[in-house]
Motif scaffolding. Structure first.
Motif, mmCIF file in Angstrom:
data_model
loop_
_atom_site.group_PDB
_atom_site.id
_atom_site.type_symbol
_atom_site.label_atom_id
_atom_site.label_comp_id
_atom_site.label_asym_id
_atom_site.label_seq_id
_atom_site.Cartn_x
_atom_site.Cartn_y
_atom_site.Cartn_z
ATOM 1 N N UNK A 141 -3.132 -1.483 -11.583
ATOM 2 C CA UNK A 141 -2.125 -0.590 -11.009
ATOM 3 C C UNK A 141 -1.386 -1.192 -9.688
ATOM 4 N N UNK A 142 -0.856 -0.414 -8.929
ATOM 5 C CA UNK A 142 0.157 -0.844 -7.633
ATOM 6 C C UNK A 142 -1.228 -1.129 -6.543
ATOM 7 N N UNK A 143 -2.284 -0.462 -6.712
ATOM 8 C CA UNK A 143 -3.274 -0.803 -5.747
ATOM 9 C C UNK A 143 -4.008 -2.206 -5.805
ATOM 10 N N UNK A 144 -3.964 -2.616 -7.298
ATOM 11 C CA UNK A 144 -4.523 -3.926 -7.443
ATOM 12 C C UNK A 144 -3.459 -4.981 -6.936
ATOM 13 N N UNK A 145 -2.211 -4.484 -7.173
ATOM 14 C CA UNK A 145 -1.095 -5.634 -6.797
ATOM 15 C C UNK A 145 -1.293 -5.436 -5.204
ATOM 16 N N UNK B 23 0.863 -1.177 -0.013
ATOM 17 C CA UNK B 23 -0.073 0.051 -0.054
ATOM 18 C C UNK B 23 0.949 1.039 0.107
ATOM 19 N N UNK B 24 2.059 1.088 0.771
ATOM 20 C CA UNK B 24 2.910 2.470 0.742
ATOM 21 C C UNK B 24 3.441 2.678 -0.548
ATOM 22 N N UNK C 210 -8.324 0.778 0.205
ATOM 23 C CA UNK C 210 -8.289 2.070 -0.445
ATOM 24 C C UNK C 210 -7.055 2.751 -0.103
ATOM 25 N N UNK C 211 -6.856 4.063 -0.734
ATOM 26 C CA UNK C 211 -5.526 4.836 -0.754
ATOM 27 C C UNK C 211 -6.041 6.067 0.169
ATOM 28 N N UNK C 212 -5.293 6.426 1.017
ATOM 29 C CA UNK C 212 -5.461 7.801 1.610
ATOM 30 C C UNK C 212 -5.061 8.834 0.655
ATOM 31 N N UNK C 213 -5.628 10.080 0.974
ATOM 32 C CA UNK C 213 -5.453 11.140 -0.214
ATOM 33 C C UNK C 213 -3.916 11.704 -0.053
ATOM 34 N N UNK C 214 -3.488 11.444 1.484
ATOM 35 C CA UNK C 214 -2.097 11.923 1.655
ATOM 36 C C UNK C 214 -1.307 11.157 2.284
ATOM 37 N N UNK D 83 1.088 7.246 -6.414
ATOM 38 C CA UNK D 83 0.147 8.363 -6.642
ATOM 39 C C UNK D 83 0.583 9.706 -6.260
ATOM 40 N N UNK D 84 1.256 9.731 -5.053
ATOM 41 C CA UNK D 84 1.594 11.180 -4.913
ATOM 42 C C UNK D 84 2.521 11.597 -5.827
ATOM 43 N N UNK D 85 3.419 10.835 -6.348
ATOM 44 C CA UNK D 85 4.615 11.216 -7.250
ATOM 45 C C UNK D 85 3.884 11.641 -8.709
ATOM 46 N N UNK D 86 2.756 11.038 -8.898
ATOM 47 C CA UNK D 86 2.053 11.156 -10.412
ATOM 48 C C UNK D 86 2.768 10.476 -11.390
ATOM 49 N N UNK D 87 3.343 9.398 -11.084
ATOM 50 C CA UNK D 87 4.058 8.417 -11.728
ATOM 51 C C UNK D 87 2.905 7.546 -12.413
ATOM 52 N N UNK D 88 2.823 6.874 -13.640
ATOM 53 C CA UNK D 88 1.991 5.986 -13.795
ATOM 54 C C UNK D 88 2.460 4.553 -13.401
ATOM 55 N N UNK D 89 1.657 3.650 -13.099
ATOM 56 C CA UNK D 89 2.213 2.290 -12.560
ATOM 57 C C UNK D 89 1.212 1.189 -12.866
ATOM 58 N N UNK D 90 1.732 0.033 -12.984
ATOM 59 C CA UNK D 90 1.270 -1.066 -13.183
ATOM 60 C C UNK D 90 1.795 -2.560 -12.697
ATOM 61 N N UNK D 91 1.021 -3.505 -12.661
ATOM 62 C CA UNK D 91 1.401 -4.721 -11.838
ATOM 63 C C UNK D 91 1.298 -5.892 -12.943
ATOM 64 N N UNK D 92 1.944 -6.680 -13.015
ATOM 65 C CA UNK D 92 1.844 -7.867 -13.989
ATOM 66 C C UNK D 92 0.690 -8.754 -13.418
#
Length: 387
Positions: free
Chosen positions: A352-356, A123-124, A382-386, A130-139
């Motif tokens: 994404x990483x949340x799905x991971x 989750x971290x 769920x992810x926190x806003x901050x 998300x905070x860095x605004x980078x796109x992310x994905x998990x196989x």
């Protein structure tokens, strides 16, 4: 129409999965086909740099496939602005540290699962990305297997009516190493090194179940270490501290019951190493890695229990094979293409990483259920806003 390259840092591709599925059958295959066509017609060609801890392995792998760039210095690679994507296929215990570094360097993230050794860390990573605004994905490769694509086609067509239950059988016999060499690395059987079939496979089962049948609501799991000692890559015996089999029941939304056996200590007497049987009020199906067969209610035989006579039914002949109806590419390659389009053209990519993290959650809850010998509910993530 323009042609451009995209730099990809590929960390941990000297292992079997990284070499075969991600390097050879995905990135190199994309290069050999001339790249990927973006929605606007532009062509993007991946430009990998191989990264790892062993200079010998990297040099040999790069030389074998004509790859110019390789390095043992991850920090230097992350500092190169021309390489915009970081991919990680290392052993799980190394992944989170390197992904965290890559996020801090502003790289888009694509990685194998599990994404970390704990739910909190998974989750971290999702939160940091998300905070860095980078796109992310998990196989999540099994979603792109031909057999599961056919199964999803049936589900979307409401072929089953109300789905009642799902039975999943996965596994094969992994030799102990005494007289036949093992097909899997020894760390898979050491808990302290991130091993265990629950950690390895429940991340897969989570995204398969969530994406095909419905969200997992609860889990009951029994793990076992059936083989107490194996032989490692150097010919030395070692004690197995991780589970090599897991027997689980999942309850999904809509009260769909899933029974899933995962084992590295089973001899195969079925159509494939993974089979998924779906039973519904109107029809049933059995999917493997590539094939899928179906039986509708109008074609269902009417057996009667009678142990006093030979079985008159040839049950396996009473199913109908689904046609391919399309050409199926390598599942890992398909998802790589989708992720590269996501990075370059901002097309959708839901895995994404949340799905991971949901996969890591499933492993953690499976281990908890085994330890506590009880059903465990699956909380919504769920992810926190901050941070």
């Amino acid at each position: 129409m323009a042609t451009a390259t995209i730099g990809i840092i590929m960390n941990g591709v000297t292992g079997r999965m990284g070499t075969n599925q991600h390097l050879i059958r995905s990135i190199l295959a994309i290069r050999e086909q001339g790249g990927i066509t973006m929605p606007n017609g532009d062509i993007v060609i991946p430009d990998p740099i191989l990264v790892g801890r062993s200079e010998t392995k990297l040099k040999a792998l790069a030389g074998k496939f004509g790859i110019v760039r390789w390095s043992t210095d991850l920090d230097a690679c992350l500092a190169n602005p021309e390489d915009t994507i970081y991919f990680d296929a290392q052993s799980t215990v190394y992944r989170a540290t390197c992904v965290r570094k890559a996020i801090a360097a502003g790289k888009h993230i694509y990685c194998e699962k599990p994404t970390a050794t704990s739910l909190e860390e998974s989750l971290e990573l999702a939160q940091l990305a998300r905070k860095a605004g980078v796109k992310n994905g998990v196989v999540q490769d099994k979603l792109f297997l031909p057999g599961l694509i056919k199964l999803k086609r049936l589900i979307d067509a409401n072929y089953f009516g109300k789905i009642l239950s799902v039975r999943m059988e996965f596994g094969y016999w992994v030799f102990e190493g005494h007289w036949q060499s093992a097909q899997r690395p020894s760390w898979n059987y050491r808990k302290e090194d991130g091993g265990g079939i629950i950690v390895d496979m429940f991340a897969h089962w989570r995204y398969v179940l969530d994406n095909l049948f419905g969200e997992v609501k609860a889990i009951s799991c029994l793990g076992m270490t059936h083989i107490p000692e194996r032989i490692d890559e150097n010919g030395n015996p070692y004690v197995c501290t991780a589970d090599d089999a897991a027997y689980a029941t999942f309850l999904l939304e809509g009260d769909i019951v899933v029974q899933a056996n995962s084992s590295w200590t089973v001899r195969v007497d079925r159509d494939d190493l993974l089979t998924i049987q779906v039973d519904g009020t109107e029809a049933s199906a059995v999917a493997g890695l590539r094939d899928c067969k179906v039986q509708h209610r109008v074609n269902t035989p009417k057996p009667v229990w009678n142990p006093d006579i030979p079985n008159p039914f040839k049950f396996t002949e009473q199913w109908q094979a689904m046609p391919d109806n399309q050409l199926f590419d390598n599942g890992f390659k398909i998802q790589w293409e989708l992720f590269l389009k996501h990075v370059v053209a901002d097309t959708p990519f839901p895995w994404d990483l949340l799905e991971g993290a949901k996969g890591t959650q499933m492993s953690d809850l499976g281990l908890q259920s085994w330890k506590e010998r009880r059903w465990v509910d699956v909380p919504k993530l769920t992810l926190q806003e901050e941070l």
